[in-house]
Design an enzyme around this catalytic site. Sequence first.
Site, PDB file in Angstrom:
ATOM      1  N   LYS A 163       0.867  -1.176   0.000  1.00  0.00           N
ATOM      2  CA  LYS A 163       0.000   0.000   0.000  1.00  0.00           C
ATOM      3  C   LYS A 163       0.904   1.226   0.000  1.00  0.00           C
ATOM      4  O   LYS A 163       1.905   1.278   0.732  1.00  0.00           O
ATOM      5  CB  LYS A 163      -0.870  -0.004   1.263  1.00  0.00           C
ATOM      6  CG  LYS A 163      -1.868  -1.163   1.305  1.00  0.00           C
ATOM      7  CD  LYS A 163      -2.999  -0.976   0.298  1.00  0.00           C
ATOM      8  CE  LYS A 163      -4.056  -2.060   0.459  1.00  0.00           C
ATOM      9  NZ  LYS A 163      -5.185  -1.869  -0.469  1.00  0.00           N
ATOM     10  N   GLU A 213      -2.103   0.133  -8.658  1.00  0.00           N
ATOM     11  CA  GLU A 213      -3.549  -0.046  -8.501  1.00  0.00           C
ATOM     12  C   GLU A 213      -4.191   1.251  -8.004  1.00  0.00           C
ATOM     13  O   GLU A 213      -3.712   1.849  -7.030  1.00  0.00           O
ATOM     14  CB  GLU A 213      -3.783  -1.195  -7.496  1.00  0.00           C
ATOM     15  CG  GLU A 213      -5.228  -1.576  -7.288  1.00  0.00           C
ATOM     16  CD  GLU A 213      -5.370  -2.824  -6.398  1.00  0.00           C
ATOM     17  OE1 GLU A 213      -4.422  -3.629  -6.323  1.00  0.00           O
ATOM     18  OE2 GLU A 213      -6.426  -2.973  -5.760  1.00  0.00           O
ATOM     19  N   LYS A 262     -13.361  -7.895  -7.898  1.00  0.00           N
ATOM     20  CA  LYS A 262     -13.867  -8.307  -6.586  1.00  0.00           C
ATOM     21  C   LYS A 262     -15.363  -8.493  -6.749  1.00  0.00           C
ATOM     22  O   LYS A 262     -16.064  -7.522  -7.042  1.00  0.00           O
ATOM     23  CB  LYS A 262     -13.626  -7.223  -5.533  1.00  0.00           C
ATOM     24  CG  LYS A 262     -12.175  -6.915  -5.239  1.00  0.00           C
ATOM     25  CD  LYS A 262     -12.054  -5.778  -4.229  1.00  0.00           C
ATOM     26  CE  LYS A 262     -10.587  -5.469  -3.939  1.00  0.00           C
ATOM     27  NZ  LYS A 262     -10.430  -4.273  -3.097  1.00  0.00           N
TER      28      LYS A 262
HETATM   29  O1  OSB Z   1      -7.746  -1.967  -2.032  1.00  0.00           O
HETATM   30  O2  OSB Z   1      -7.511  -3.996  -2.545  1.00  0.00           O
HETATM   31  C1  OSB Z   1      -7.829  -3.138  -1.723  1.00  0.00           C
HETATM   32  C2  OSB Z   1      -8.593  -4.718   1.672  1.00  0.00           C
HETATM   33  C3  OSB Z   1      -9.775  -4.074   1.986  1.00  0.00           C
HETATM   34  C4  OSB Z   1     -10.276  -3.123   1.131  1.00  0.00           C
HETATM   35  C5  OSB Z   1      -9.597  -2.822  -0.052  1.00  0.00           C
HETATM   36  C6  OSB Z   1      -8.421  -3.484  -0.386  1.00  0.00           C
HETATM   37  C7  OSB Z   1      -7.896  -4.425   0.515  1.00  0.00           C
HETATM   38  C8  OSB Z   1      -6.639  -5.130   0.292  1.00  0.00           C
HETATM   39  C9  OSB Z   1      -6.441  -6.459   0.992  1.00  0.00           C
HETATM   40  O3  OSB Z   1      -5.726  -4.697  -0.363  1.00  0.00           O
HETATM   41  C10 OSB Z   1      -6.741  -7.596   0.094  1.00  0.00           C
HETATM   42  C11 OSB Z   1      -6.891  -8.895   0.867  1.00  0.00           C
HETATM   43  O4  OSB Z   1      -5.865  -9.498   1.173  1.00  0.00           O
HETATM   44  O5  OSB Z   1      -8.024  -9.308   1.163  1.00  0.00           O
HETATM   45 MG    MG Z   2      -7.151  -1.972  -4.074  1.00  0.00          MG
END
Ligand code: OSB
Ligand code: MG
Length: 368
Positions: A163, A213, A262
């Site tokens: 991140k 991303e 997702k």
């Molecule tokens: O931005 O992909 C994202 C978790 C919660 C909300 C948004 C995100 C995420 C993650 C974790 O990056 C992904 C995971 O391991 O479940």
């Molecule tokens: Mg993301």
Amino acid sequence: MQIDKIEQVHIRMQLKHPFETSFGVQQAIDKIILAVHAGGLTGWGESPVSAAPGYSYETVETAWHIQHDFLIPALRGADIDQPGDLGPLFGRVRGHAMAKAGLEAAVWDLLAKARDVSLHRLLGGTRAQVPVGVSIGVQKDLDALRERVESFVEAGYRRVKVKIKPGWDVAPVEALRADFPETAIMADANSAYTLDDAMTIKRLDPFDLLMIEQPLAHDDLLDHAALQRDIATPICLDESIHSVARAREAIALGSCRVINIKPARVGGWANAKMIHDLGVAHGLDLWVGGMLESGVGRAHNLALAALPGMSLPGDISGTDRYWHQDIIDHVFAVNPDGTMDVPDGPGIGVQVDRARLAALAVRSSETT
Ligand code: OSB
Ligand code: MG
């Protein structure tokens, strides 16, 4: 199949480590688990909604309300034979993708169980193992980040996502590239930048990231298209793609070269599959994202990752990456070669631990 009972269970799970993104730090994770009953079978789904509207406008309160007062009454007593039958029932509610996705997931699991096939086979999945990656939150310093990344690379994960946010971007990426020259690395900004930051984002180009991303606004497509023309690193969209229509627009505009799919964000399995097919037709790279799911959502995400167009490792890490104890009878683990096994039993292929679910429940509701 005539649906005879629908359960909603709001649970709260404690993370092993706090998870920090550009929109905040999370320690306790709320979610709604859904059970749909018909013909003596139970299908399970998960709405991975947060307590706060940070990643999405939906919260555990809005999803509870939309499910309880609109979606569940529409589903109650319905006769469902194809998951597509939900389209018209849920179409009366605009938006609220995560609320819909959890219920739709439960119906898919139920229908797969009724046909005695695994969900991934029902959907056209072609793989018994899928490559997986891990998502790492913002760390307190570079040493802490290196240590986290090293442990996950040693565990076998095929790619590492870090991140980033303003002030924590070029330095961590540069340090990781130097220390892990062979590792597939990507960065997720969760909408922390604007086009005015293009120079900073361009400075990531030399580090050969797999992708960046969602660098810009959660609802933007135009600025992402402009940025993609300006940088070498492929842009992957997450937040911006909340429907099939948005995926079509992003492809037409050139806003991304990769989509993180997702099911929760796009309103469920049917839409996730349509975005998959659209991405394949246009030559995009695709992968399954995560929302810190419990074992129920994780099992669904694994089934989705078995589709042939999922060309890159998903954010589907082992149970032990987030939870001391899960709500299912199975522990998902990454294989030494960086893959994870897709369960092959009927439906999602794992069983929910009812006692554990009850122990974590904040509230529950049953509609017959
Ligand atoms: O931005 O992909 C994202 C978790 C919660 C909300 C948004 C995100 C995420 C993650 C974790 O990056 C992904 C995971 O391991 O479940
Ligand atoms: Mg993301």
